[in-house]
Design an enzyme around this catalytic site. Structure first.
Site, PDB file in Angstrom:
ATOM      1  N   ASN A 128       4.255  -6.009  -3.288  1.00 53.44           N
ATOM      2  CA  ASN A 128       4.269  -4.567  -3.037  1.00 53.44           C
ATOM      3  C   ASN A 128       5.205  -4.297  -1.869  1.00 53.44           C
ATOM      4  O   ASN A 128       4.908  -4.639  -0.734  1.00 53.44           O
ATOM      5  CB  ASN A 128       2.850  -4.100  -2.720  1.00 53.44           C
ATOM      6  N   HIS A 168       5.774   2.444  -9.020  1.00 51.22           N
ATOM      7  CA  HIS A 168       5.750   1.702  -7.759  1.00 51.22           C
ATOM      8  C   HIS A 168       4.896   0.460  -7.951  1.00 51.22           C
ATOM      9  O   HIS A 168       3.787   0.521  -8.492  1.00 51.22           O
ATOM     10  CB  HIS A 168       5.172   2.575  -6.648  1.00 51.22           C
ATOM     11  N   CYS A 191       4.713   4.756  -0.321  1.00 45.55           N
ATOM     12  CA  CYS A 191       5.083   4.161  -1.602  1.00 45.55           C
ATOM     13  C   CYS A 191       5.781   5.135  -2.546  1.00 45.55           C
ATOM     14  O   CYS A 191       6.448   4.721  -3.493  1.00 45.55           O
ATOM     15  CB  CYS A 191       3.854   3.573  -2.274  1.00 45.55           C
TER      16      CYS A 191
END
Length: 325
Positions: free
Chosen positions: A281, A247, A123
Site C-alpha cells: 500500500n 488504490h 490514498c
C-alpha cells in the site's frame, strides 16, 4: 458598479501525456517481516494479499523518489522541464510541511519558478491531483502540469505493528497532464467522510493507526458506488471500462470492488490491477505506480479506458476515468 474581468484562455479538454514511477530497491518479503513480529507468509497473503513490498532506506527521502518518478514521466511524455508550469505532489507523509515537497521537486527537476503545492488527500491523492491538474489547464491557469504521488510510509508506521507494518510501503508515481483536442480525462468524483476520521489517524502524531475491520467495511460498501458515479460523469457505461485500478489498499478490497462493478455491467475481461501483491500500500503513489507497472507488463495499452478509484485516511475518496497514454 459591476466590473467584468478578463478571463484566462483555457482549453476544452485534457489528457495524460506520459507516466513514470519509482520504487526503492530494498525488497521486504513476508518472511522478512516474520522475523520482526508474530506473523507468517500465509497469514499475510490471506489477510491482505501482499507477497512483498519495497522499503526506502533511511537516507532515501520522499523528495528523492518523487524527483525520479517525475523525470521518468517527463521523458515518457517527451516534455521538457521548461514546458511545465505547475507541479502538484499528492502526499500524506512529507516529514515537514515547510518547505513543501512540490517546490523542491520542481527545482531539482529543473522546472523553475513554477506553481508548486502539495495536496493531502492520502490514498485518494492521485485522483484529487489529476482532477485539479485537468481543471487548472481547462481554466487557463496552467499549461502543463506534473502530478506526482509520493509516499514514504515506513516513516510513519511502527515497524513491529502487525496490523500496519505488513501493509504499507514506499514509492512514487507520476503523470504529465496537458491540453488535448479530445477529452481524455473525465471529471473527478470526490468526497469525504469526516465522521469516520477516528478509524484512521496518526497516533501520538507519529504512527498510523487504523480500525482495520471498520475501514474494510467502509471501503467494500462505499467505493463501488463512487466508481460507478465516476463512470457516469464521464458519459460512459461500466461495460466501456477496460482497466480498473483501485488504490492498492488490500487485495480483498480490490476484488470486492471489481465484483460489484461486474454485477453492474462491467465486462468479465476487465483488467483489474493487483499491483499490491508486489508493491504494498503506497497511498497516493499506488494508482500511477500500478498504471506504469501494468503498461510495462502489457496489461494496459494506449487508448485503454481506465477507471481509477482511491480511498483512505481522511476519509477522503475519489473516482475518475481517463484514457491510458
Amino acid at each position: 458598479m459591476v466590473t467584468t474581468l478578463r478571463q484566462s484562455t483555457g482549453v476544452a479538454a485534457t489528457r495524460i501525456l506520459g507516466i513514470g514511477s519509482f520504487q526503492p530497491e530494498r525488497v521486504v518479503t513476508n518472511d522478512d517481516l516474520s522475523q520482526l513480529m508474530d506473523t507468517n507468509d500465509q497469514w499475510i497473503r490471506d489477510r491482505v494479499g501482499i507477497i512483498e513490498r519495497r522499503f526506502a532506506d533511511k537516507d532515501e527521502f520522499l523528495v528523492d523518489m518523487a524527483v525520479t518518478a517525475g523525470e521518468r514521466a517527463l521523458a515518457d511524455a517527451g516534455v521538457e522541464p521548461s514546458d511545465v508550469d505547475t507541479v502538484i505532489v499528492p502526499t500524506c507523509t512529507m516529514p515537514s510541511p515547510i518547505p513543501n515537497a512540490a517546490a523542491q521537486v520542481a527545482d531539482r527537476i529543473g522546472i523553475k519558478a513554477s506553481g508548486a503545492f502539495d495536496l493531502n488527500a492520502a490514498c485518494a491523492g492521485f485522483c484529487y491531483g489529476l482532477g485539479v491538474a485537468s481543471d487548472l489547464i481547462k481554466a487557463g491557469s496552467a499549461g502543463r502540469v506534473l502530478v506526482i504521488g509520493a509516499e514514504k510510509l515506513t516513516d510513519v508506521v511502527e515497524p513491529v505493528d502487525r496490523a500496519n507494518a505488513i501493509i504499507f510501503a514506499d514509492g512514487a508515481g507520476a503523470a504529465v497532464v496537458g491540453p488535448s483536442d479530445e477529452a481524455e480525462i473525465g471529471p473527478v468524483v470526490w468526497g469525504s467522510a469526516g465522521d469516520l476520521v477516528d478509524t484512521i489517524y496518526m497516533r501520538d502524531h507519529r504512527y498510523i493507526y487504523q480500525e482495520g475491520q471498520a475501514v474494510f467495511r467502509w471501503a467494500t460498501t462505499k467505493i463501488a458506488p463512487v466508481a460507478l458515479e465516476a463512470v457516469a460523469a464521464a458519459g460512459l457505461e461500466p461495460s466501456d471500462i477496460d482497466v480498473l485500478i483501485p488504490h492498492q489498499a488490500n487485495l480483498r478490497i480490490v476484488e470486492a470492488i471489481a465484483k460489484r462493478l461486474r454485477a453492474k455491467g462491467a465486462r468479465d475481461d476487465m483488467v483489474v490491477a493487483d499491483d499490491i501483491k508486489y508493491s504494498g500500500n503506497t497511498s497516493s503513489a499506488s494508482i500511477p505506480m500500478a498504471l506504469d507497472h501494468m503498461r510495462a507488463a502489457g496489461r494496459v495499452s494506449q487508448a485503454d479506458v481506465v477507471l481509477a478509484v482511491g480511498f483512505g485516511a481522511g476519509l477522503s475518496y475519489a473516482g475518475q476515468v481517463f484514457i491510458a497514454p
